[in-house]
Design an enzyme around this catalytic site. Structure first.
Site, PDB file in Angstrom:
ATOM      1  N   PRO A 159      76.732 -13.890  88.432  1.00 46.28           N
ATOM      2  CA  PRO A 159      75.505 -13.852  87.619  1.00 46.28           C
ATOM      3  C   PRO A 159      75.734 -14.435  86.224  1.00 46.28           C
ATOM      4  O   PRO A 159      76.726 -14.128  85.571  1.00 46.28           O
ATOM      5  CB  PRO A 159      75.183 -12.361  87.537  1.00 46.28           C
ATOM      6  CG  PRO A 159      75.928 -11.737  88.666  1.00 46.28           C
ATOM      7  CD  PRO A 159      77.151 -12.568  88.868  1.00 46.28           C
ATOM      8  N   GLU A 160      74.814 -15.293  85.804  1.00 45.54           N
ATOM      9  CA  GLU A 160      74.854 -15.881  84.466  1.00 45.54           C
ATOM     10  C   GLU A 160      73.593 -15.431  83.725  1.00 45.54           C
ATOM     11  O   GLU A 160      72.875 -14.554  84.210  1.00 45.54           O
ATOM     12  CB  GLU A 160      74.961 -17.408  84.583  1.00 45.54           C
ATOM     13  CG  GLU A 160      76.177 -17.824  85.418  1.00 45.54           C
ATOM     14  CD  GLU A 160      76.306 -19.340  85.598  1.00 45.54           C
ATOM     15  OE1 GLU A 160      75.801 -20.089  84.759  1.00 45.54           O
ATOM     16  OE2 GLU A 160      76.911 -19.754  86.599  1.00 45.54           O
ATOM     17  N   LYS A 214      76.210 -12.318  78.808  1.00 44.84           N
ATOM     18  CA  LYS A 214      76.035 -11.825  80.183  1.00 44.84           C
ATOM     19  C   LYS A 214      76.095 -10.300  80.254  1.00 44.84           C
ATOM     20  O   LYS A 214      76.206  -9.744  81.341  1.00 44.84           O
ATOM     21  CB  LYS A 214      77.115 -12.432  81.086  1.00 44.84           C
ATOM     22  CG  LYS A 214      77.067 -13.951  81.204  1.00 44.84           C
ATOM     23  CD  LYS A 214      78.172 -14.442  82.135  1.00 44.84           C
ATOM     24  CE  LYS A 214      78.462 -15.912  81.919  1.00 44.84           C
ATOM     25  NZ  LYS A 214      79.672 -16.340  82.637  1.00 44.84           N
ATOM     26  N   ARG A 224      87.996 -24.704  87.718  1.00 45.00           N
ATOM     27  CA  ARG A 224      86.666 -24.369  88.227  1.00 45.00           C
ATOM     28  C   ARG A 224      86.102 -25.538  89.011  1.00 45.00           C
ATOM     29  O   ARG A 224      86.198 -26.701  88.610  1.00 45.00           O
ATOM     30  CB  ARG A 224      85.696 -24.042  87.057  1.00 45.00           C
ATOM     31  CG  ARG A 224      86.163 -22.929  86.157  1.00 45.00           C
ATOM     32  CD  ARG A 224      86.319 -21.602  86.893  1.00 45.00           C
ATOM     33  NE  ARG A 224      85.063 -21.119  87.418  1.00 45.00           N
ATOM     34  CZ  ARG A 224      84.187 -20.376  86.744  1.00 45.00           C
ATOM     35  NH1 ARG A 224      84.454 -20.022  85.500  1.00 45.00           N
ATOM     36  NH2 ARG A 224      83.072 -19.971  87.295  1.00 45.00           N
TER      37      ARG A 224
END
Ligand SMILES: [Zn+2]
Length: 303
Positions: free
Chosen positions: A2-3, A59, A292
């Site tokens: 989740p961002e 966040k 990433r």
């Protein structure tokens, strides 16, 4: 993971479902590390309090907890005095505390009736006096619920808020200035901009036509303006679609009512390796930047 759009969508849904005002009657901790290890301290800090507000920083979900308003009691009549009702406000100032929630990889908050069947990954459950429960479901166990007395101090390491009015191209330029690292890991750094993660950084760099490996301090003034616009655009789009659910089974992001976010269809490059770029048709490529997975169109985002 989740961002900002997923976290803010969670907050909006909890607020809409009436979380503020709920009184925490009991707490169940299934995985002590989720609350920092000290279960008794955590329970002592939240039981008997009510949720008075819910907000966001980066966040992090920030819950403000106050001492729950006790039922107003009628004082026994004393001779010569009128009956009066003592309100909790008579006490010397409501004590406030804060609970910070970070969903990390796979966390989500579900607000449900207590008799709703469980999924099996509830690490913490807040039982409300109303008969509802707030369940912190977190299959991968990286999420955290932490009680703090000073949320500003606890979150002081976070950088710019990309949807705030104070986030301007000039501020972005200042935040990136002098940073020799590649732009992608720089944007992932929560101390530079708070709330961005792998999905929205890839989407923003594509929208701004900036290669993820370009050095942050090499961006021109036009690049900065384009990146500023792109960051806000992709976040607002994500927010309007209630975030992304990417289909990792039990780790998939979901909203507090169990629904999925709809933003996956709106993604232009993220997890679209080999599919045509929506602008030029060249296949989207994937490379690894700072460990990433990174998605880009090499034609629209030249090195
Ligand atoms: Zn392209």
């Amino acid at each position: 993971m989740p961002e900002l759009p997923e976290v803010q969508s969670t907050i909006d849904a909890l607020r809409h479902a009436g979380l503020p005002g709920e009184v925490i009657a009991a707490v169940e901790v299934g995985w002590p590390r989720t609350v920092g290890g000290d279960v008794d301290t955590f329970c002592g800090a939240v039981v008997g309090r009510s949720v008075c507000e819910i907000g966001r920083r980066g966040k992090f979900i920030v819950l403000c907890l106050t001492l729950a308003p006790r039922a107003a009691t009628t004082e026994p009549a004393s001779p010569g005095t009128a009956n009066f009702v003592r309100s909790p406000d008579d006490s010397p100032g409501p004590e406030r505390g804060w609970m910070l929630c970070h969903l990390r990889m796979s966390g989500r908050l579900h607000l449900v009736a207590a008799d709703e069947p469980r999924e099996g990954y509830e690490r913490v459950v807040l039982h409300f006096a109303s008969g509802r429960e707030l369940r912190f479901v977190d299959p991968r166990k990286f999420g955290r619920l932490l009680c703090v007395s000073d949320p500003e101090a606890a979150l002081s390491h976070l950088g710019l808020e990309p949807l705030d009015d104070s986030f301007t191209p000039r501020k972005l330029h200042q935040a990136l200035g002098g940073r020799r690292r590649a732009i992608k890991p720089t944007l992932l750094d929560q101390g530079v901009i708070a709330g961005l993660g792998n999905i929205y950084v890839d989407e923003a760099l594509f929208a701004a036509r900036i290669h993820p490996l370009r050095r942050a301090d090499s961006l021109s003034p036009d690049d900065i303006v384009a990146l500023h616009t792109a960051i806000q655009q992709v976040l607002r789009l994500g927010l309007s679609n209630l975030g992304v659910s990417l289909g990792y089974g039990k780790s998939n992001f979901r909203l507090p009512n169990g629904a999925s976010g709809d933003n996956r269809e709106a993604l232009q490059v993220f997890r679209r390796t080999g599919l045509p770029c929506p602008v030029c048709g060249h296949p989207v490529e994937r490379l690894i930047v700072a460990q990433r997975s990174t998605h880009l169109c090499p034609r629209c985002q030249p090195a």
